[in-house]
Design an enzyme around this catalytic site. Structure first.
Site, PDB file in Angstrom:
ATOM      1  CB  ALA A 317     -28.584 -36.185  15.873  1.00 38.77           C
ATOM      2  N   PRO A 318     -31.857 -37.539  17.050  1.00 38.84           N
ATOM      3  CG  PRO A 318     -33.565 -38.526  15.409  1.00 38.84           C
ATOM      4  CD  PRO A 318     -32.381 -37.197  16.193  1.00 38.84           C
ATOM      5  CB  VAL A 320     -27.878 -43.939  23.305  1.00 35.12           C
ATOM      6  CG1 VAL A 320     -27.563 -43.448  24.652  1.00 35.12           C
ATOM      7  CG2 VAL A 320     -29.114 -44.876  23.084  1.00 35.12           C
ATOM      8  NE  ARG A 321     -29.019 -35.529  23.975  1.00 28.94           N
ATOM      9  CZ  ARG A 321     -29.833 -35.587  22.873  1.00 28.94           C
ATOM     10  NH1 ARG A 321     -30.518 -36.841  22.789  1.00 28.94           N
ATOM     11  NH2 ARG A 321     -31.082 -34.984  23.178  1.00 28.94           N
ATOM     12  N   GLY A 322     -24.235 -40.027  23.105  1.00 26.08           N
ATOM     13  CA  GLY A 322     -23.513 -40.456  23.279  1.00 26.08           C
ATOM     14  C   GLY A 322     -22.301 -40.169  24.903  1.00 26.08           C
ATOM     15  CG  MET A 323     -21.020 -42.330  26.821  1.00 24.46           C
ATOM     16  SD  MET A 323     -20.380 -43.783  27.775  1.00 24.46           S
ATOM     17  CE  MET A 323     -19.860 -45.666  26.328  1.00 24.46           C
ATOM     18  CE  LYS A 338     -20.562 -38.358  15.174  1.00 24.23           C
ATOM     19  NZ  LYS A 338     -19.912 -39.585  14.962  1.00 24.23           N
ATOM     20  CG  ASP A 373     -15.686 -39.304   3.743  1.00 22.14           C
ATOM     21  OD1 ASP A 373     -14.866 -39.204   4.458  1.00 22.14           O
ATOM     22  OD2 ASP A 373     -15.882 -38.683   2.565  1.00 22.14           O
TER      23      ASP A 373
END
Length: 572
Positions: A317-318, A320-323, A338, A373
């Site tokens: 997904a476009p 910032v990469r999540g931590m 996710k 949701d």
């Protein structure tokens, strides 16, 4: 053995469990009217959470009854096509048969591992029509103004009465008529064939009640939603007439709590909603009225249908990469997937169990239109060919315990799905000056409305919020959320010595739940211009006292109003 195997008895017990669930679901739902009339707002919140939790509770009870009532042959998966056939015969004449299929699936999945799922043993594809015919006469009420709109409105509110009187119905009807004439083409109100069709049951959610239907002629139609408010000590107020499809769509949004509504034939009501909101998928409509498990079933069917009929392939997904989470998507399917990473960035102190608890919490709280949701899935299986190589490589690198390649199949052991939105930080990069102002204003409102619902986002960075197709700002990263009343908001103490301000370490103690709103500006905004604009729009968010006052109101039991529509001329 097949003829002696108790397929019919097993099917009957599964359906008995469904009947038990539906009865308790109806009991909670039927109490919505009294809670509205008596202004029992906290009870309404508790009832909403109880109804959400009810499904899994009843699945667990039914599973236990099956295990207690039958020997180990119950778990002979090869016999379950017989159970499915017997079950189909039992539900064929029901008005909630599509929900009964989803219930069967839930029971099957509670007994067997997901690698045993097949359409022979459960309802991967439904045996029911997806939408039903026009709702029966008992399901809707029709009013024909014949050029006399005020008389039709009077007739409507003669029919929709409560045990609490309307505060000032003549005033409200006059305002309602004015709003309808202003929002509809002039000719529609004069058309002798104009008809107002409303669903017979009132929809309830939070502190509001809603009449839902449409205005139509033989050639055109408009959705119609009329919200009602109970002004405590004064009576019920007719608050607005909403005919804009986008605004009605927001009322039924994936960011809202679920409605409570007495629906005798769910598929008919969803079909009715689908006609007035053609842009909504039936998965979202079922979910909006509390049948979130069936919404999940319809979502899954739409997903496998999309994969089978397109060349779409999963990509990262476009944004910032999540931590904590890794997020992938299908370009042609408006959803993100996710997964929890195996290892978190050092800045994160949460663990996997806590993240799962946070995401499940979102299901049961009032999302006030500001949190997306989610649906939780286990053991998704996708063709390996449906992944772009770079996407699959990244998922295998960051979450090898969750994403596994088995030959030509990719197994995703656990994930959540959410509606795809444009990350707010990316939206602002290409937005006009006016759009930036509007988005930042809505970002601040989102934080304030979440706080009013006793939710503190924790990590309020722009990248953790998204912009919907209707331009609303919505929070979607939940690994640090908590209840607002759990947070200790503090002012930064004055420095003891001049050198304190130059130190890289704080000169004051900081507890795990301490939050210093004065630190928000540089933390939230690297862009100085955006930082200044947000300070003008929502500078009170930087004041610890603002947050403490909200906490006091929540602890005092106040349920704050958050409206899912623009109030055009509210009565003060």
């Amino acid at each position: 053995m097949g003829q002696q195997w108790p397929a019919g008895e097993i099917a009957r017990l599964i359906l008995d469990g469904f009947d038990d669930y539906r009865e308790h679901f109806r009991q909670i739902t039927d109490g919505a009217r009294v809670r509205f009339e008596q202004a029992q707002w906290q009870e309404a919140q508790r009832a909403s959470a109880a109804r959400i939790n009810l499904y899994e509770e009843k699945v667990a009870q039914t599973r236990e009854r099956l295990l207690e009532g039958f020997d180990e042959s119950l778990l002979e998966v090869g016999q379950w096509p017989l159970v499915k056939s017997a079950y189909i015969a039992l539900i064929d004449l029901r008005f909630d048969d599509e929900l009964a299929e989803t219930w069967f699936n839930s029971i099957f999945c509670s007994l067997f591992s997901h690698d045993l799922i097949s359409d022979g043993c459960m309802f991967i594809h439904t045996t029911r029509p997806s939408l039903r015919n026009q709702p029966s006469a008992a399901q809707t009420r029709n009013y024909r103004p014949a050029g006399e709109l005020h008389l039709a409105l009077q007739a409507i509110f003669d029919d929709y009465r409560f045990d609490v009187s309307y505060e000032d119905l003549p005033r409200d009807l006059q305002r309602l008529e004015g709003q309808l004439r202003a929002s509809l083409p002039d000719w529609i109100c004069k058309d002798p064939q104009q008809c107002i069709e409303l669903f017979s049951s009132v929809l309830y959610r939070n502190k509001g009640a809603y009449l839902v239907g449409r205005i139509y002629t033989p050639d055109e139609q408009w959705p119609l939603v009329i919200p009602l408010l109970h002004r405590e000590g004064l009576g019920i107020q007719v608050d607005a007439a909403i005919t804009d499809e986008a605004e009605v769509s927001i009322i039924f949004s994936f960011t809202r709590s679920y409605f409570m509504v007495d629906v005798a034939i769910p598929a008919e009501f969803v079909g009715f909603l689908k006609r007035i909101l053609p842009g909504k998928h039936i998965a979202e409509l079922y979910t909006s009225i509390g049948f979130y498990k069936h919404g999940k079933s319809e979502f899954y069917r739409a997903l496998i249908g999309h994969l089978a009929s397109t060349d779409d392939r999963f990509i990262m997904a476009p944004g910032v990469r999540g931590m904590v989470m890794s997020v992938f998507t299908l370009p042609g399917f408006n959803t993100v997937f996710k997964i929890i990473k195996d290892r978190f960035a050092h800045a994160k102190t949460v663990d996997r169990k806590t993240v799962i608890e946070k995401y499940r919490l979102v299901k049961s709280v009032d999302r006030v239109g500001r949190m997306a949701d989610t649906q939780e899935f286990s053991d998704f299986r996708f063709p390996k060919a449906k992944f772009e190589p770079e996407c699959l490589a990244e998922l295998l690198e960051v979450a090898p315990s969750t994403v596994v390649v088995e030959g030509d199949t990719v197994l995703v052991r656990h994930c959540w799905t959410e509606r795809r939105m444009t990350p707010l930080n990316l939206y602002l990069e290409s937005a006009s000056e006016a759009q930036v102002r509007e988005a930042l204003d809505d970002y601040g409102l989102a934080i304030k409305q979440l706080a009013a619902a006793n939710i503190f986002p924790g990590d309020m960075l722009l990248k953790n919020f998204g912009v919907t197709r209707h331009g609303r700002v919505v929070f979607y990263d939940y690994d640090e959320i908590c209840f607002l009343t759990e947070v200790n908001f503090r002012r930064i103490p004055p420095p003891r010595f001049p050198e304190d301000e130059m130190s890289s370490e704080p000169w004051y103690s900081v507890g795990p739940m301490d939050v210093f709103p004065e630190e928000f500006p540089p933390f939230l905004f690297a862009d100085i211009k955006q930082r200044r604009l947000f300070s003008q729009l929502h500078g009170n968010l930087y004041d610890a006292d603002y947050w403490k006052q909200l906490q006091d109101a929540i602890r005092a039991g106040k349920v704050i109003d958050v409206f899912p529509y623009r109030r055009k001329s509210p009565v003060e």
